[in-house]
Design a protein around this motif. Structure first.
Motif, PDB file in Angstrom:
ATOM      1  N   GLU A 125       0.806  -1.233   0.000  1.00  0.00           N
ATOM      2  CA  GLU A 125       0.000   0.000   0.000  1.00  0.00           C
ATOM      3  C   GLU A 125       0.832   1.273   0.000  1.00  0.00           C
ATOM      4  O   GLU A 125       0.294   2.352   0.229  1.00  0.00           O
ATOM      5  N   GLN A 126       2.138   1.154  -0.264  1.00  0.00           N
ATOM      6  CA  GLN A 126       2.934   2.380  -0.317  1.00  0.00           C
ATOM      7  C   GLN A 126       2.474   3.265  -1.461  1.00  0.00           C
ATOM      8  O   GLN A 126       2.441   4.495  -1.350  1.00  0.00           O
ATOM      9  N   SER A 128      -0.524   3.274  -2.857  1.00  0.00           N
ATOM     10  CA  SER A 128      -1.824   3.816  -2.466  1.00  0.00           C
ATOM     11  C   SER A 128      -1.654   5.022  -1.556  1.00  0.00           C
ATOM     12  O   SER A 128      -2.317   6.048  -1.724  1.00  0.00           O
ATOM     13  N   SER A 129      -0.767   4.896  -0.573  1.00  0.00           N
ATOM     14  CA  SER A 129      -0.636   5.996   0.378  1.00  0.00           C
ATOM     15  C   SER A 129      -0.012   7.205  -0.312  1.00  0.00           C
ATOM     16  O   SER A 129      -0.320   8.340   0.016  1.00  0.00           O
ATOM     17  N   MET A 130       0.844   6.943  -1.284  1.00  0.00           N
ATOM     18  CA  MET A 130       1.412   8.046  -2.049  1.00  0.00           C
ATOM     19  C   MET A 130       0.303   8.787  -2.798  1.00  0.00           C
ATOM     20  O   MET A 130       0.246  10.017  -2.786  1.00  0.00           O
ATOM     21  N   GLU A 131      -0.581   8.022  -3.425  1.00  0.00           N
ATOM     22  CA  GLU A 131      -1.704   8.642  -4.142  1.00  0.00           C
ATOM     23  C   GLU A 131      -2.519   9.510  -3.207  1.00  0.00           C
ATOM     24  O   GLU A 131      -2.923  10.618  -3.567  1.00  0.00           O
ATOM     25  N   MET A 132      -2.742   9.019  -1.991  1.00  0.00           N
ATOM     26  CA  MET A 132      -3.557   9.796  -1.069  1.00  0.00           C
ATOM     27  C   MET A 132      -2.808  11.017  -0.541  1.00  0.00           C
ATOM     28  O   MET A 132      -3.422  11.945  -0.044  1.00  0.00           O
ATOM     29  N   MET A 133      -1.482  11.012  -0.645  1.00  0.00           N
ATOM     30  CA  MET A 133      -0.735  12.228  -0.297  1.00  0.00           C
ATOM     31  C   MET A 133      -0.614  13.130  -1.518  1.00  0.00           C
ATOM     32  O   MET A 133       0.239  14.019  -1.563  1.00  0.00           O
ATOM     33  N   ALA A 134      -1.432  12.848  -2.518  1.00  0.00           N
ATOM     34  CA  ALA A 134      -1.468  13.651  -3.741  1.00  0.00           C
ATOM     35  C   ALA A 134      -0.143  13.633  -4.488  1.00  0.00           C
ATOM     36  O   ALA A 134       0.223  14.587  -5.154  1.00  0.00           O
ATOM     37  N   VAL A 135       0.587  12.543  -4.352  1.00  0.00           N
ATOM     38  CA  VAL A 135       1.812  12.379  -5.125  1.00  0.00           C
ATOM     39  C   VAL A 135       1.524  11.302  -6.164  1.00  0.00           C
ATOM     40  O   VAL A 135       1.139  10.196  -5.816  1.00  0.00           O
ATOM     41  N   ASP A 136       1.674  11.664  -7.430  1.00  0.00           N
ATOM     42  CA  ASP A 136       1.325  10.738  -8.497  1.00  0.00           C
ATOM     43  C   ASP A 136       2.420   9.679  -8.643  1.00  0.00           C
ATOM     44  O   ASP A 136       3.546  10.011  -9.017  1.00  0.00           O
ATOM     45  N   PRO A 137       2.103   8.413  -8.342  1.00  0.00           N
ATOM     46  CA  PRO A 137       3.162   7.389  -8.413  1.00  0.00           C
ATOM     47  C   PRO A 137       3.716   7.206  -9.818  1.00  0.00           C
ATOM     48  O   PRO A 137       4.871   6.808  -9.967  1.00  0.00           O
ATOM     49  N   PHE A 138       2.921   7.511 -10.837  1.00  0.00           N
ATOM     50  CA  PHE A 138       3.460   7.409 -12.191  1.00  0.00           C
ATOM     51  C   PHE A 138       4.627   8.380 -12.363  1.00  0.00           C
ATOM     52  O   PHE A 138       5.617   8.068 -12.997  1.00  0.00           O
ATOM     53  N   ARG A 140       6.287   9.919  -9.718  1.00  0.00           N
ATOM     54  CA  ARG A 140       7.269   9.830  -8.644  1.00  0.00           C
ATOM     55  C   ARG A 140       8.045   8.518  -8.706  1.00  0.00           C
ATOM     56  O   ARG A 140       9.234   8.471  -8.413  1.00  0.00           O
TER      57      ARG A 140
ATOM     58  N   GLN B  53      -9.746   6.421  -4.900  1.00  0.00           N
ATOM     59  CA  GLN B  53      -8.891   5.312  -5.319  1.00  0.00           C
ATOM     60  C   GLN B  53      -9.707   4.190  -5.917  1.00  0.00           C
ATOM     61  O   GLN B  53      -9.191   3.335  -6.615  1.00  0.00           O
ATOM     62  N   TYR B  77      -5.926  14.835  -8.097  1.00  0.00           N
ATOM     63  CA  TYR B  77      -4.743  15.053  -7.264  1.00  0.00           C
ATOM     64  C   TYR B  77      -4.826  16.378  -6.528  1.00  0.00           C
ATOM     65  O   TYR B  77      -4.341  16.501  -5.416  1.00  0.00           O
ATOM     66  N   PHE B  87      -3.836   5.010   6.779  1.00  0.00           N
ATOM     67  CA  PHE B  87      -4.131   3.659   6.304  1.00  0.00           C
ATOM     68  C   PHE B  87      -4.204   2.687   7.467  1.00  0.00           C
ATOM     69  O   PHE B  87      -3.468   2.804   8.438  1.00  0.00           O
TER      70      PHE B  87
END
Ligand SMILES: Nc1ncnc2c1ncn2[C@@H]1O[C@H](COP(=O)(O)OP(=O)(O)OP(=O)(O)O)[C@@H](O)[C@H]1O
Ligand SMILES: [Mg+2]
Lengths: 257, 264
Positions: A125-126, A128-138, A140, B53, B77, B87
C-alpha cells in the motif's frame, strides 16, 4: 469449438486491454515536466539500475570478448586471415552481441529488481498511500525509473563492447601473437561510426525502452501477494528477453537487411 | 454548517459481492464523524472511495461540492491535497527513516527551508509521542508506533479532511487516550473535518459528533453519539455491546457449516 473461439476472443480482449493500460501508464509517466527534484530521482535510479549493473556487465563482456577472440582466431587462422580478427570481434560486438547480451543481462539484473520493487510497493500500500498524499506514483515512481533505464542501458552496452573488444585483443594479440598494429588498425578502418556504433546505440535504446516498460508494467500490476510478485518477476525476465531477441531480428533486417 | 463530503445513491461491488447499495451519507464540515460497522463490511473501502482510489459502479461522491468520481486525474490530485488518510496498515515507506516518512509529503508539496521543515516534522512527531524515534527506520517500529508515525504523516499537510482508518488498533490505553485527544484537538484547533473508522466503540462515541453504523450494505443507524447509545435497535445493541449472537452475522457469508460437514 465455440468455447475455444470464446476463449481466444477473451484472451485477445485481455491482451488489448493490457496493452492499453500499459500504454496509458507510459504516457502518464513520460509527460511530466522535469524539474531538478525529478532529475535527482532519475540520478538515484541511474545509480541503482546502471551503476550497480556495471560489475556483471563488465565481467560478462570480458569473458565473451575472450571467447570470441579465441573462436575467431581458430577459424580465421586456417584461412591465413587472422589479421581480420579485430574487425570480426568489433563488428559482432558493436552490431549484435553488445546490445543484445547487455539487454539480456539488464533484464535479469535490473528488470527483475524493478518489478519486485514496484510490486512490493504496491502490495504494501505504499503506492496507495502516495496517491492519497497527492503524489502521483506514475511521476514519482515510474517515470524516474523509466528514464534511468533508457539512459543507462546504451552506456552499459557500449562499455560491454569496449571491454569485450579488449578481451578479444588480449586473446588475439597477447596470447596468440597477432601483430597488435594490424589488429587495431584493420579494426579502425572497418568500423563505421554510423553503420556500427550508431545502429548499435539505437538497438540498445530500443531494448532498454522495452525492458523497463515490461518490468514496470509487471510490477505495477502484479497481484499483491508473494506468489504474485514472484510470478511477475519471472514474467518480466522471460517476456523482456524474448521481446529483445525478436526485436533484434526485426531491427537487424531494417538496418542491415 | 455545510457538508464536506456527500455520498449520493452510491453503489459499489467487489467482484460478485455487493458492498454498498444506494448508500447516502454526509460528512459535516468541521465535525468528527464516526463510521462503525462489523469487520469486512466495507469501511476501508468507503474511505478509499472518498479518496477516489476506487470508483463506484453508480451514484456519486462529492468533496466540497466537486465530484470525486468524475474528476480528471489532475483535478483528483488537487482534491487529494486537501485529504489525509491514515491507512489501516500504516503503509509507511520502509526504506526511509521515521523523520523522512513524515517529511515526505512536505518535501513533495512545499518549498519549506530545511530548518522550518525540521521543526514542523518534529512538532508532528512530538504530538504522537515519537520525536525520540525520528532516526529509526520505519521497519524498526512496532505496529502501534508505526501507525502513530503514519498518523503524523497523514496530518503533515494539515488537510481539510482527515480520514482515520482504525487509528486505535494496537495502541495501549495511554497512547489511545493521547490519540483520542489528538484527533479532537486537531479537529478543533485546525478546523478539520474528521472521519473515524474504528471498532473501539466506547472510545469513538466519546469524541464523535455524529455516528453512522453500517451493516447489510447500507446505514442501519445514524445520529449523535448519545442517540446511538440509547437506540434500541437489536442490531445496534448487539454491535455496541459486542454480543456474538444476534441479527448481525459474525461470519462472512457462507453456506451452513454443519450441512457442509455432513455432505462430505
Ligand atoms: N482488493 C480487494 N479485492 C477484492 N475484495 C476485496 C478487496 N479488498 C477488500 N475486499 C472485500 O471487501 C470487503 C470490505 O473490505 P474492507 O476492507 O472495506 O472492510 P472493513 O469494513 O474495512 O473491515 P475491517 O473492519 O476488518 O477493516 C471485504 O469483504 C473484503 O473481502
Ligand atoms: Mg478496514
Amino acid at each position: 469449438m465455440i468455447n475455444q473461439i470464446q476463449r481466444i476472443g477473451e484472451r485477445s480482449i485481455n491482451f488489448v486491454t493490457r496493452l492499453g493500460v500499459a500504454g496509458l501508464m507510459l504516457v502518464n509517466a513520460l509527460f511530466s515536466q522535469p524539474n531538478w527534484k525529478f532529475l535527482r530521482l532519475v540520478g538515484l535510479q541511474v545509480y541503482n539500475l546502471g551503476v550497480l549493473s556495471l560489475p556483471i556487465i563488465l565481467v560478462a563482456g570480458l569473458f565473451i570478448g575472450m571467447v570470441l577472440g579465441l573462436q575467431g582466431y581458430n577459424v580465421l587462422v586456417s584461412y591465413g586471415a587472422e589479421q581480420s580478427l579485430g574487425t570480426m570481434v568489433a563488428l559482432s560486438l558493436l552490431r549484435e552481441l553488445g546490445p543484445v547480451v547487455t539487454a539480456l543481462l539488464f533484464a535479469g539484473r535490473a528488470g527483475s529488481a524493478l518489478t519486485a520493487e514496484v510490486g512490493l510497493m504496491k502490495a504494501t500500500e505504499q503506492i496507495s498511500s502516495m496517491e492519497m498524499m497527492a503524489v502521483d506514483p506514475f511521476k514519482r515512481i515510474i517515470a524516474p525509473r523509466f528514464w534511468a533505464g533508457v539512459l543507462s542501458m546504451p552506456v552499459l552496452a557500449f562499455m560491454f563492447s569496449m571491454i569485450a573488444i579488449w578481451g578479444g585483443s588480449f586473446v588475439g594479440v597477447d596470447w596468440k601473437g597477432i601483430d597488435s598494429g594490424g589488429f587495431w588498425s584493420v579494426m579502425q578502418a572497418s568500423v563505421d561510426i554510423h553503420q556500427d556504433i550508431f545502429y548499435g546505440f539505437i538497438k540498445s535504446t530500443v531494448f532498454a525502452f522495452v525492458i523497463v516498460w515490461v518490468a514496470l508494467y509487471n510490477g505495477y500490476y502484479a497481484k499483491p501477494s508473494s506468489a504474485g510478485i514472484s510470478e511477475a518477476t519471472t514474467r518480466t525476465v522471460v517476456n523482456a528477453s524474448l521481446m529483445v531477441l525478436a526485436l533484434d531480428f526485426i531491427l537487424t533486417i531494417l538496418m542491415y537487411g | 454548517m455545510g457538508q464536506l463530503v456527500q455520498i449520493r445513491d452510491m453503489s459499489f461491488a467487489r467482484e460478485q459481492r455487493i458492498l454498498f447499495d444506494n448508500l447516502n451519507l454526509d460528512i459535516a464540515q468541521g465535525k468528527i464523524t464516526a463510521i462503525l460497522g462489523p469487520s469486512g463490511i466495507g469501511k476501508t473501502t468507503l474511505l478509499k472511495l472518498i479518496g477516489g482510489q476506487l470508483t463506484p459502479s453508480s451514484g456519486d461522491i462529492l468533496f466540497s461540492g466537486e465530484s470525486v468520481c468524475r474528476a480528471k486525474r489532475a483535478q483528483l490530485y488537487q482534491m487529494r491535497r486537501k485529504m489525509g488518510l491514515l491507512f489501516q496498515s500504516g503503509a509507511l515507506f520502509p526504506e526511509l527513516t521515521v523523520f523522512e516518512n513524515v517529511a515526505f509529503p512536505l518535501r513533495e508539496h512545499t518549498q519549506l527551508t530545511e530548518p522550518v521543515l525540521q521543526t514542523l516534522v518534529r512538532m508532528k512527531l512530538e504530538s504522537v509521542g515519537l520525536r525520540g524515534a525520528e532516526q529509526l527506520m520505519a521497519t524498526e517500529l512496532s505496529g502501534g508506533m508505526g501507525r502513530r508515525v503514519a498518523l503524523a504523516r497523514a496530518t503533515a499537510l494539515d488537510p481539510e479532511l482527515m480520514m482515520y482508518d482504525e487509528p486505535f488498533a494496537g495502541q495501549d490505553p495511554i497512547s489511545m487516550g493521547v490519540l483520542l485527544k489528538l484527533i479532537r484537538d486537531l479537529n478543533q484547533s485546525l478546523g478539520l473535518t474528521s472521519i473515524v473508522v474504528s471498532h473501539d466503540v466506547t472510545e469513538v462515541l466519546e469524541i464523535a459528533d455524529y455516528v453512522y453504523v453500517l451493516a447489510d450494505k447500507t446505514i442501519i443507524a445514524q445520529g449523535t453519539a448519545d442517540g446511538i447509545k440509547s437506540n434500541q435497535d437489536p442490531r445496534l445493541v448487539q454491535f455496541i455491546n459486542g454480543l456474538p449472537n444476534g441479527p448481525v452475522p459474525f461470519h462472512y457469508p457462507a453456506s451452513d457449516f454443519l450441512k457442509d460437514l455432513a455432505a462430505q
